[in-house]
Enzyme design. Structure first.
Site, mmCIF file in Angstrom:
data_model
loop_
_atom_site.group_PDB
_atom_site.id
_atom_site.type_symbol
_atom_site.label_atom_id
_atom_site.label_comp_id
_atom_site.label_asym_id
_atom_site.label_seq_id
_atom_site.Cartn_x
_atom_site.Cartn_y
_atom_site.Cartn_z
ATOM 1 C CG HIS A 17 -1.914 -0.979 1.379
ATOM 2 N ND1 HIS A 17 -2.072 -1.722 2.533
ATOM 3 C CD2 HIS A 17 -2.881 -1.399 0.537
ATOM 4 C CE1 HIS A 17 -3.082 -2.547 2.383
ATOM 5 N NE2 HIS A 17 -3.596 -2.381 1.174
ATOM 6 C CE LYS A 41 -14.922 -7.635 4.426
ATOM 7 N NZ LYS A 41 -13.782 -7.464 3.523
ATOM 8 N NE ARG A 90 -3.213 -7.720 -4.473
ATOM 9 C CZ ARG A 90 -4.024 -8.008 -3.474
ATOM 10 N NH1 ARG A 90 -3.538 -8.210 -2.278
ATOM 11 N NH2 ARG A 90 -5.310 -8.119 -3.657
ATOM 12 C CB SER A 127 -4.505 -6.016 4.928
ATOM 13 O OG SER A 127 -4.031 -4.775 4.494
#
Length: 159
Positions: A17, A41, A90, A127
């Site tokens: 990040h 969440k 990614r 993460s």
């Protein structure tokens, strides 16, 4: 003034990040880091803790503003007159999802999305993966900034 936003949950912020944010900060006068609030969440860190950590690790960049947002990212952009979203990619699987989001955001508001290829060093990094490896006692010191590593260890010991 050239402005962009780097959105995400950042639970916690990783070196991947940070790489994208730092690269965006060289291209834009102001980079807003928008920490997503997702009520459904439960994160490892609260939104306020994530904001604090991101501010700490981006302080040396000098042109990063860290805020939270709830709702549509395009509304966040409209409220702040931000014409561009910067997203790191990614893998091809990221592209499939992010392209749909970029097209939707552009259709809703005209906001453009710029895709930045992730540094190969961080191409596998997320993460979630950092939290999982750290929870099992694995060494993640090369994956997160030192400030995050310390807080991550503390939080996992509390659990």
């Amino acid at each position: 003034m050239r402005r962009a936003v780097c959105p995400g949950s950042f639970d916690p912020i990783t070196n991947g990040h940070l790489d994208i944010i730092a690269r965006a900060s060289k291209l834009y006068d102001v980079v807003h880091v928008a920490v997503m609030i997702n009520q459904s969440k439960k994160g490892l860190f609260t939104v306020d803790e994530r904001i604090e950590l991101i501010r700490e690790v981006t302080a040396d960049l000098g042109n990063v503003v860290v805020e939270s947002f709830h709702g549509l990212l395009v509304d966040f952009c409209k409220q702040r007159d931000i014409p561009a979203i910067v997203k790191g990619l990614r893998a091809v699987s990221d592209f499939d999802y992010e392209l749909q989001m970029a097209q939707m955001n552009n259709g809703l508001s005209g906001v453009e999305t710029l895709f930045v290829p992730t540094n190969p060093t961080y191409s596998f990094l997320s993460s979630s993966l950092v939290k999982e490896v750290a929870a099992w006692g694995g060494d993640v010191s090369h994956l997160v900034p030192p400030q995050v590593l310390g807080r991550l260890g503390e939080r996992l010991r509390e659990r």
